[in-house]
Write a protein that holds these residues in place. Structure first.
Motif, mmCIF file in Angstrom:
data_model
loop_
_atom_site.group_PDB
_atom_site.id
_atom_site.type_symbol
_atom_site.label_atom_id
_atom_site.label_comp_id
_atom_site.label_asym_id
_atom_site.label_seq_id
_atom_site.Cartn_x
_atom_site.Cartn_y
_atom_site.Cartn_z
ATOM 1 N N ARG A 398 16.549 37.127 -2.401
ATOM 2 C CA ARG A 398 15.559 36.055 -2.540
ATOM 3 C C ARG A 398 16.218 34.677 -2.528
ATOM 4 O O ARG A 398 15.660 33.711 -1.995
ATOM 5 C CB ARG A 398 14.743 36.281 -3.817
ATOM 6 C CG ARG A 398 13.837 37.506 -3.740
ATOM 7 C CD ARG A 398 13.187 37.823 -5.055
ATOM 8 N NE ARG A 398 14.154 38.293 -6.051
ATOM 9 C CZ ARG A 398 13.838 38.588 -7.306
ATOM 10 N NH1 ARG A 398 12.585 38.458 -7.716
ATOM 11 N NH2 ARG A 398 14.755 39.020 -8.143
ATOM 12 N N TYR A 402 15.400 31.521 0.250
ATOM 13 C CA TYR A 402 14.950 30.179 -0.116
ATOM 14 C C TYR A 402 16.043 29.130 0.065
ATOM 15 O O TYR A 402 15.897 28.007 -0.412
ATOM 16 C CB TYR A 402 14.444 30.172 -1.557
ATOM 17 C CG TYR A 402 13.053 30.747 -1.725
ATOM 18 C CD1 TYR A 402 11.928 29.959 -1.541
ATOM 19 C CD2 TYR A 402 12.870 32.084 -2.053
ATOM 20 C CE1 TYR A 402 10.648 30.476 -1.689
ATOM 21 C CE2 TYR A 402 11.597 32.620 -2.204
ATOM 22 C CZ TYR A 402 10.490 31.821 -2.026
ATOM 23 O OH TYR A 402 9.219 32.336 -2.168
ATOM 24 N N ASP A 464 11.496 42.801 -0.274
ATOM 25 C CA ASP A 464 11.553 41.339 -0.238
ATOM 26 C C ASP A 464 12.072 40.840 1.110
ATOM 27 O O ASP A 464 11.555 39.855 1.667
ATOM 28 C CB ASP A 464 12.455 40.826 -1.368
ATOM 29 C CG ASP A 464 11.824 40.984 -2.745
ATOM 30 O OD1 ASP A 464 10.588 41.059 -2.827
ATOM 31 O OD2 ASP A 464 12.573 41.042 -3.737
ATOM 32 N N HIS A 468 9.940 38.416 3.800
ATOM 33 C CA HIS A 468 10.420 37.113 4.252
ATOM 34 C C HIS A 468 10.758 37.097 5.745
ATOM 35 O O HIS A 468 10.660 36.048 6.383
ATOM 36 C CB HIS A 468 11.639 36.687 3.436
ATOM 37 C CG HIS A 468 11.298 36.206 2.056
ATOM 38 N ND1 HIS A 468 11.021 34.900 1.763
ATOM 39 C CD2 HIS A 468 11.173 36.881 0.882
ATOM 40 C CE1 HIS A 468 10.751 34.766 0.476
ATOM 41 N NE2 HIS A 468 10.832 35.953 -0.088
ATOM 42 N N GLU A 639 12.120 33.867 -15.025
ATOM 43 C CA GLU A 639 11.012 34.254 -14.153
ATOM 44 C C GLU A 639 9.814 34.720 -14.968
ATOM 45 O O GLU A 639 8.661 34.424 -14.628
ATOM 46 C CB GLU A 639 11.442 35.347 -13.173
ATOM 47 C CG GLU A 639 10.323 35.734 -12.232
ATOM 48 C CD GLU A 639 10.758 36.488 -10.997
ATOM 49 O OE1 GLU A 639 10.041 36.411 -9.985
ATOM 50 O OE2 GLU A 639 11.816 37.145 -11.037
ATOM 51 N N TYR A 700 16.126 30.705 -6.091
ATOM 52 C CA TYR A 700 14.844 31.323 -5.758
ATOM 53 C C TYR A 700 13.723 30.822 -6.677
ATOM 54 O O TYR A 700 12.621 30.489 -6.218
ATOM 55 C CB TYR A 700 14.995 32.842 -5.850
ATOM 56 C CG TYR A 700 13.765 33.604 -6.286
ATOM 57 C CD1 TYR A 700 12.668 33.730 -5.436
ATOM 58 C CD2 TYR A 700 13.700 34.228 -7.537
ATOM 59 C CE1 TYR A 700 11.534 34.441 -5.830
ATOM 60 C CE2 TYR A 700 12.582 34.936 -7.937
ATOM 61 C CZ TYR A 700 11.496 35.043 -7.089
ATOM 62 O OH TYR A 700 10.391 35.734 -7.472
ATOM 63 N N ARG A 704 10.148 28.805 -5.598
ATOM 64 C CA ARG A 704 9.096 29.813 -5.703
ATOM 65 C C ARG A 704 8.036 29.433 -6.740
ATOM 66 O O ARG A 704 6.828 29.602 -6.503
ATOM 67 C CB ARG A 704 9.723 31.169 -6.051
ATOM 68 C CG ARG A 704 8.813 32.214 -6.655
ATOM 69 C CD ARG A 704 7.721 32.677 -5.722
ATOM 70 N NE ARG A 704 6.822 33.609 -6.402
ATOM 71 C CZ ARG A 704 5.756 33.244 -7.109
ATOM 72 N NH1 ARG A 704 5.442 31.960 -7.253
ATOM 73 N NH2 ARG A 704 4.993 34.141 -7.685
ATOM 74 N N TYR A 705 8.430 28.911 -7.887
ATOM 75 C CA TYR A 705 7.463 28.650 -8.944
ATOM 76 C C TYR A 705 7.095 27.166 -9.071
ATOM 77 O O TYR A 705 5.917 26.845 -9.227
ATOM 78 C CB TYR A 705 7.990 29.189 -10.275
ATOM 79 C CG TYR A 705 7.920 30.693 -10.334
ATOM 80 C CD1 TYR A 705 6.737 31.350 -10.638
ATOM 81 C CD2 TYR A 705 9.036 31.467 -10.038
ATOM 82 C CE1 TYR A 705 6.659 32.738 -10.667
ATOM 83 C CE2 TYR A 705 8.978 32.860 -10.065
ATOM 84 C CZ TYR A 705 7.779 33.484 -10.377
ATOM 85 O OH TYR A 705 7.706 34.867 -10.397
ATOM 86 N N GLN A 710 5.196 31.430 -1.843
ATOM 87 C CA GLN A 710 5.730 32.771 -1.593
ATOM 88 C C GLN A 710 4.886 33.461 -0.534
ATOM 89 O O GLN A 710 3.704 33.154 -0.368
ATOM 90 C CB GLN A 710 5.736 33.612 -2.878
ATOM 91 C CG GLN A 710 4.360 33.988 -3.383
ATOM 92 C CD GLN A 710 4.400 35.090 -4.425
ATOM 93 O OE1 GLN A 710 5.269 35.957 -4.398
ATOM 94 N NE2 GLN A 710 3.468 35.045 -5.365
ATOM 95 N N TRP A 716 5.633 35.732 6.585
ATOM 96 C CA TRP A 716 4.936 34.505 6.204
ATOM 97 C C TRP A 716 3.692 34.249 7.066
ATOM 98 O O TRP A 716 3.235 33.109 7.189
ATOM 99 C CB TRP A 716 5.856 33.287 6.277
ATOM 100 C CG TRP A 716 6.945 33.288 5.238
ATOM 101 C CD1 TRP A 716 8.153 33.912 5.334
ATOM 102 C CD2 TRP A 716 6.913 32.643 3.962
ATOM 103 N NE1 TRP A 716 8.894 33.693 4.183
ATOM 104 C CE2 TRP A 716 8.158 32.904 3.335
ATOM 105 C CE3 TRP A 716 5.984 31.848 3.289
ATOM 106 C CZ2 TRP A 716 8.475 32.426 2.061
ATOM 107 C CZ3 TRP A 716 6.304 31.356 2.037
ATOM 108 C CH2 TRP A 716 7.524 31.650 1.430
ATOM 109 N N PHE A 719 0.590 33.078 3.313
ATOM 110 C CA PHE A 719 1.391 32.768 2.133
ATOM 111 C C PHE A 719 0.545 32.079 1.071
ATOM 112 O O PHE A 719 -0.562 31.607 1.340
ATOM 113 C CB PHE A 719 2.614 31.919 2.498
ATOM 114 C CG PHE A 719 2.320 30.563 3.068
ATOM 115 C CD1 PHE A 719 2.286 29.430 2.257
ATOM 116 C CD2 PHE A 719 2.100 30.396 4.428
ATOM 117 C CE1 PHE A 719 2.027 28.178 2.789
ATOM 118 C CE2 PHE A 719 1.848 29.142 4.972
ATOM 119 C CZ PHE A 719 1.801 28.030 4.145
ATOM 120 N N THR A 737 10.550 29.516 8.417
ATOM 121 C CA THR A 737 10.166 30.924 8.331
ATOM 122 C C THR A 737 9.888 31.469 9.728
ATOM 123 O O THR A 737 9.769 30.708 10.700
ATOM 124 C CB THR A 737 8.902 31.087 7.465
ATOM 125 O OG1 THR A 737 7.757 30.639 8.226
ATOM 126 C CG2 THR A 737 9.004 30.280 6.168
#
Length: 867
Positions: A398, A402, A464, A468, A639, A700, A704-705, A710, A716, A719, A737
């Motif tokens: 991951r 990213y 994963d 991606h 996470e 990541y 991501r957050y 994601q 992708w 998303f 992507t």
């Protein structure tokens, strides 16, 4: 010694230096010794660098003999104080120099000469030069390390209004790159000639075919060029090692990883003098016989030694005691040529034969994993092990997606690990990167099998990678192997529905702690995650999902037998403390969705209220005595906090743990992410990896957050954007992507309860944008009834801007004027439904039903209040 330095790939050179003794740095670096004492100079690169070390001298002066200098390397500051640097490294591979100290003998000279060490030092911040010879001097014109390859570009980017987070992310990307290996990057460790295979003292490399051998007779011939010759039997990582020293005319035996103490102690098993009648200058025939608990050695048909009562337990693979392969390596300074290797079994059958000549070069490199790496892949750390692990790939996959987007490294890692599988289904999860894709019909080497949880995490990493990359071919190629692993794991399911793996399969990320006995929380959670990943990948193959139902049953079993509902803790195992906290297991239960919402979850996961660092284990016998602070375990916790929409707490954890590593004034600053820490914030040991792939969680987690982006479908094609707010004014994520360029930019004024999300959606793709928890997407006043928690965006050339607003606790006080309404609270908001309270959002002292936000009349009143 060479005469020309290849700098075509660039080089790193030190920027600071300190010295002791008689040293002049006015012009070049001049070290001088009198009759007594040593002069030394310590070079500081100010961050970790790697490559082929070189030293260029302009003058070497002595009273007639050679001049000796000692070159010491270290990544850690503490390792610099050791005679051996922060090494040596004996565990898993020959992918870099095993030793961190080298003695060089220099001939007196007044002309420039170049010294280039034969093996790469892949990550060090410090380099020390010690002049050892009395009444001598050396002038160094230049030194540094030649790069093996240029750094990979940062294809995907993240930035925000918090500069510390930006520094943490940038250092993490550098770690990702230094823990990524391009195909053909590794330097060959052995030299195969017409006379035989020339082996310099390095890590003892076992033959892959013999990791399960028991009673054997090993025959070969050796010619010593310098120092001595060394070999091992019963070897996987550890075993029984023999060192034939030409100067001492002795044979010594050691049980362990090497002839010296390291990660594990080296146990002397005897030393025997060699008669003067035995010629050590020519070819020597060596016969080593292993039988039961005894091992004997003959040199030129003369019995030299016998060792009895051996009980060697392999630390890898779970094979029986006193089993393992033949291996070759040696103490530093040994150089020998080997030929005519033959291994026979107890009944006289030939188990392995290799002449070690040029015609066998390819096979030699393959069988002993000492050539270059055929595939691009990842490694656990830039220095030391430099091996491929499934548990590390779980994070690195991951992180790569990213940042550098080096998908070949992920794909190569998957191909190499999954090619190793036992007949009963156990999937490879550890491998030297110089190993080849395993295609033999016999069982693969036992060194490929470290941990069942790591094997299951590999399944998640494959999912994963597919999400991606959109690469369906890899799922098609490994699907049968993954199904066999699932069936293999299910064999250990007990009557409660929990996986009860035997101890050799129950190791996890902290090997010093040993196996997790009983029904391991980590194994069962990894199995649950793997089952969900298999369920997701069924769509790629257009086959019926048979894994979701099994995952549901396992979740029920976990909650019934490992979940402490009162304390809000997922236990380490069914026989561990009910209140002890294992940081990664407790957090993993949340990120997988197994653990239900609990009021104590945040406090358990967040950093301590004082300024101390979070420890990986608390209140668990045998484990918390180690007092380890683990970025790997803390990544799970960060996470989980993000998943609970506790953005502020997640950022505090990242800044507390990774902020120490990002401090450029720290003498241990490496420009990367560290393997493990002590509670005082220093590396946990001298040889701790300060460039470690499993610690790159922030690479990541932050995009991501904080960006909330994601993939929902592979490649992708669809998303999601759902940011978690953490008191940041701006967040920017740009991704390249398979679907095209994706961009997310946030401008948020949390104190005012207003902000914008700008999204770039490539043509042919589709985005679902969610407002952060406690916020809504606001449309025009005329269409207030359309205001919502989410918005669908189809691919288009223009950037789409979405206005968002905070939901006030006073939304129903419609008669009050805007000036009378309180400012939005910075607490989280709690949504309540009829069945449970989910601690996601708290808005003042009001609680809102999720369903209420979907009602047009409520949304209209929200819009009137907000505008």
């Amino acid at each position: 010694m060479t005469t020309k330095l290849d700098k075509s790939r660039g080089s790193s050179n030190p920027s600071k230096w300190t010295w002791k003794g008689t040293v002049d740095v006015t012009d070049n670096f001049n070290l001088s010794n009198a009759e007594e004492g040593h002069s030394e100079i310590t070079f500081d690169y100010e961050h970790a660098v790697g490559g082929l070390p070189f030293i260029e001298t302009s003058s070497v002066v002595s009273n007639g003999g050679v001049v000796e200098i000692e070159v010491v390397f270290s990544e850690t500051f503490a390792g610099l104080q050791s005679e051996t640097g922060d090494g040596p490294f004996f565990l898993f591979s020959n992918a870099m120099d095993t030793y961190r100290v080298h003695t060089q003998s220099l001939e007196p000279s007044k002309i420039r000469k170049l010294i280039q060490l034969p093996f790469a030092q892949r990550s060090q911040r410090y380099q020390k030069i010690i002049l050892k010879t009395p009444n001598s001097s050396v002038s160094i014109a230049s030194l540094g390390c030649t790069h093996i390859r240029p750094p990979n570009p940062t294809v995907n980017t993240f930035s925000c209004s918090n500069e510390k987070l930006n520094k943490i992310w940038t250092d993490g990307v550098r770690t990702v790159d230094m823990c990524t290996v391009e195909a053909g990057e590794t330097i060959e460790a052995w030299g195969v000639t017409e006379e035989g295979t020339r082996i310099l003292g390095q890590h003892w490399a076992p033959c892959r075919h013999g990791t399960r051998w028991g009673d054997t007779t090993v025959d070969f011939e050796v010619k010593i060029e310098k120092g001595g010759a060394s070999w091992g039997v019963h070897m996987v990582a550890n075993g029984l090692i023999f060192c034939l020293d030409i100067a001492e005319r002795s044979l010594a035996a050691f049980e362990g990883l090497s002839d010296t103490n390291g990660v594990l102690p080296s146990i002397p098993r005897g030393q025997w003098a060699i008669s003067e009648e035995l010629d050590l200058e020519d070819w020597i025939s060596v016969k080593t016989v292993t039988k039961g608990s005894s091992v004997s050695v003959q040199l030129n048909r003369i019995e030299i030694s016998t060792i009895e009562n051996l009980d060697i337990h392999p630390i890898l693979g779970g094979s029986g005691n006193n089993t393992g392969s033949v291996a070759f390596g040696g103490p530093q300074g040994y150089i020998s040529v080997f030929r005519s290797l033959q291994v026979t079994g107890f009944a006289g059958q030939i188990l392995y034969r290799n002449n070690f000549l040029l015609e066998d070069k390819s096979r030699t490199f393959t069988d002993f994993a000492v050539g270059t790496n055929a595939l691009a892949c990842t490694v656990d750390g830039a220095k030391r092990d430099r091996a491929l692990f499934g548990g590390d790939l779980f994070v690195m996959c991951r992180s790569i997606c990213y940042s550098t987007a080096n998908m070949d490294a992920i794909l190569g890692s998957i191909k190499l690990l999954t090619s190793h599988q036992t007949e009963d289904g156990y999937l490879g999860n550890l491998c030297p990167i110089q190993a080849q894709v395993y295609t033999d019909t016999e069982e693969p080497p036992t060194y490929a099998f470290y941990s069942l949880s790591y094997a299951l995490l590999l399944v998640v990493a494959i999912k994963d990678y597919w999400m991606h990359s959109g690469d369906v071919a890899i799922i098609q190629s490994v699907w049968t192997r993954l199904e066999k692993l699932i069936a293999f794991t299910d064999r250990f399911t007990d009557a409660r529905g929990l996986v009860m793996a035997p101890p050799p399969l129950s190791m996890d990320w902290f090997p010093i702690g040993g196996p997790i006995y009983g029904a391991s929380g980590k194994v069962n959670l990894a199995f649950y995650d793997a089952l969900r990943s298999m369920s997701k990948m069924c769509s790629a193959l257009d086959i019926k999902d048979t894994f979701s139902a099994r995952a549901d049953l396992l979740k029920h079993s976990l909650l019934s037998h490992l979940w402490n509902g009162e304390a809000g803790i997922m236990r380490m195992s069914d026989i561990s403390s009910e209140t002890g906290i294992c940081q990664d297991i407790n957090a993993y239960a949340i990120t997988t969705g197994v653990a239900p919402p609990h009021s104590k979850s945040t406090a358990t996961l967040a950093v301590p209220k004082d300024s101390t660092l979070p420890r990986a284990f608390l209140g668990i016998d045998r484990w918390d005595q180690k007092r380890i602070v683990s970025p790997y375990a803390s990544g799970f916790a960060a996470e989980a906090l993000f998943e609970r929409s506790c953005g502020g707490e997640a950022i505090e954890l990242l800044e507390r743990v990774w902020g120490i590593m990002a401090d450029g004034t720290n003498p241990n600053y490496s420009g990367g992410h560290w393997e493990a820490l002590k509670p005082d914030g220093t590396p946990i040991s001298d040889d701790t990896s300060l460039m470690h792939g499993w610690s790159t969680w922030p690479v990541y987690l932050l995009p991501r957050y904080l960006g909330g982006v994601q993939p929902l479908e592979s490649g992708w094609s669809s998303f999601m954007v759902k940011p978690v707010l953490a008191s940041l004014d701006t967040v920017d994520v740009q991704l390249s992507t398979p679907a095209g360029k994706i961009g997310v930019h946030l401008d948020i004024q949390e104190s005012l309860g207003a902000g914008d999300i700008k999204v770039t959606v490539p043509l042919g793709s589709h985005a679902k944008v969610f407002a952060p928890e406690g916020w809504i997407i606001v449309h025009s006043e005329e269409n207030a009834g359309l205001d919502s928690l989410s918005q669908d965006i189809v691919g288009q050339e223009a950037e789409v801007s979405i206005r968002i607003r905070f939901v006030s606790e006073d939304l129903e006080a419609s008669d009050s004027t805007p000036s009378e309404r309180r400012k939005p609270s910075k607490k989280s908001v709690t949504f309540v439904n009829a069945e449970e309270t989910e601690n996601i959002l708290v808005c003042g002292d009001k609680k809102l039903h999720r369903s209420s936000l979907k009602r047009p009349n409520i949304l209209k009143r929200l819009h009137r209040w907000l505008t």
